[in-house]
Enzyme design. Sequence first.
Site, mmCIF file in Angstrom:
data_model
loop_
_atom_site.group_PDB
_atom_site.id
_atom_site.type_symbol
_atom_site.label_atom_id
_atom_site.label_comp_id
_atom_site.label_asym_id
_atom_site.label_seq_id
_atom_site.Cartn_x
_atom_site.Cartn_y
_atom_site.Cartn_z
ATOM 1 N N SER A 58 110.259 -34.737 25.930
ATOM 2 C CA SER A 58 111.293 -34.850 26.966
ATOM 3 C C SER A 58 112.283 -33.698 26.802
ATOM 4 C CB SER A 58 112.069 -36.157 26.808
ATOM 5 O OG SER A 58 111.183 -37.233 26.782
ATOM 6 N N GLU A 80 117.726 -32.300 25.474
ATOM 7 C CA GLU A 80 117.476 -33.063 24.243
ATOM 8 C C GLU A 80 117.156 -32.176 23.022
ATOM 9 O OE1 GLU A 80 115.277 -37.006 24.013
ATOM 10 O OE2 GLU A 80 113.906 -35.729 22.905
ATOM 11 N N ARG A 99 118.992 -41.852 20.917
ATOM 12 C CA ARG A 99 118.519 -40.491 20.594
ATOM 13 C C ARG A 99 119.646 -39.679 19.959
ATOM 14 N NH1 ARG A 99 115.038 -43.303 22.099
ATOM 15 N NH2 ARG A 99 113.455 -42.900 23.690
#
Length: 339
Positions: free
Chosen positions: A239, A334, A165
């Site tokens: 998320s 995130e 990510r």
Amino acid sequence: MRELAHQFDLQPLNTLAVPARAAYFGRADSLERLRELLDFARREGLPLLVLGGGSNLVLREDFPGLVVHMQLGGFELTGESDHHVTLRVGAGENWHQLVRRTLALGYSGLENLSLIPGSVGAAPIQNIGAYGVELDQVFCELHALDRETGELLRFDRADCAFGYRDSVFKQGLRDRLAITSVTLQLNKTPSLCLDYPALREALAGQDPGRLTPTAVSDAVCAIRRRKLPDPLDTPNVGSFFKNPLVDADHYRHLKQSYPELVAHPVGERYKLAAGWLIDRDGWRGFCDGAVAVHERQALVLTNAGRGGGDRVLALARRISDSVAERFQVELEIEPRLYP
Ligand code: FAD
Ligand code: NAP
């Protein structure tokens, strides 16, 4: 130069539905227009936000500069061999529509990445991933304008420094570029990735030899629709935290106290399921007014009341403090925060 909008409402353009305005707002539907917008921001000394689908950012307050909404289209076959095709896709194309379009053409590789919201141009930024596949596995190159110089640059896979990510566009080149197109290499002969437990379970009973990439995409969509809130009904950014990586000693220590801990080895370290930590810490279903921790996946924070980003971030902070205290694990947010 074409007119710019002023005090533009960004609430419909971020999936967390946070109310916020952009001092200036313009749509980049051609390379010329994008250059013009970047020039304007530079000349006026304005902060700049390149916006795709708004599904991976939190607006903390009004944006005091120029928001450029990336709308560059395009879908072009740039190469073909016996087993592969390469496709150059405009940064403003919708990611999930691209997935379905490639499957309809008989090209596979993106099926596990079905139903991820957002634009093609944002996909390399956090190296989107799901159900055992990450963008870098199909990535060839991308083109981007340098926001300062207006120069068109090319990045191959090594240049992008993809990680979990993560990429150079979240690190050293953070907020320095406007990605204009992404080139992917897809398969003409399917090679399916069915290792991910939830996917394997959903497809159990089907003959793997007869499974099609479209059937895999359908299964991924069905799992996601069951588990994740649709941002159109229940605003969210997916998320809220990354899955943390811990060293082997830390993992063993936690595993002793919590034998049911969900963790996966990554090299010499362990990736912990952040959703499990938050759930085990008692947060799943927690509600603070209109901001909540999703019932079916504790990693997702929702903003049903369409309140300010600061309220969502306050809940995130309470959760990460509490998880740090219980598990000695720091959770990293995130989505990107603006301004
Ligand atoms: P935005 O939110 O618009 O932007 C995100 C960042 O990228 C910002 O910093 C922005 O400035 C920058 N950016 C966007 N476009 C450009 C461009 N063309 N050039 C330069 N910078 C740009 N992510 C996953 O990895 N896997 C998942 O499975 C997943 N599932 C999700 C499920 C839901 C319900 C939601 C809401 C989100 C999910 N996400 C997932 C997160 C998100 O969808 C992805 O990160 C997506 O790639 C973000 O795209 P976007 O266009 O909405 O980006
Ligand atoms: P899940 O199946 O409940 O699994 C929980 C976590 O365990 C996931 O985060 C996953 O890590 C990890 N995991 C499970 N099986 C694994 C394996 N065999 N090998 C390595 N890691 C494994 O996860 P979920 O929440 O329903 O999400 C399903 C997939 O969609 C995940 O890949 C997730 O990343 C992705 N997703 C991402 C977002 C986002 O906004 N980033 C939102 C929704 C879903 P990984 O996350 O590394 O896969």
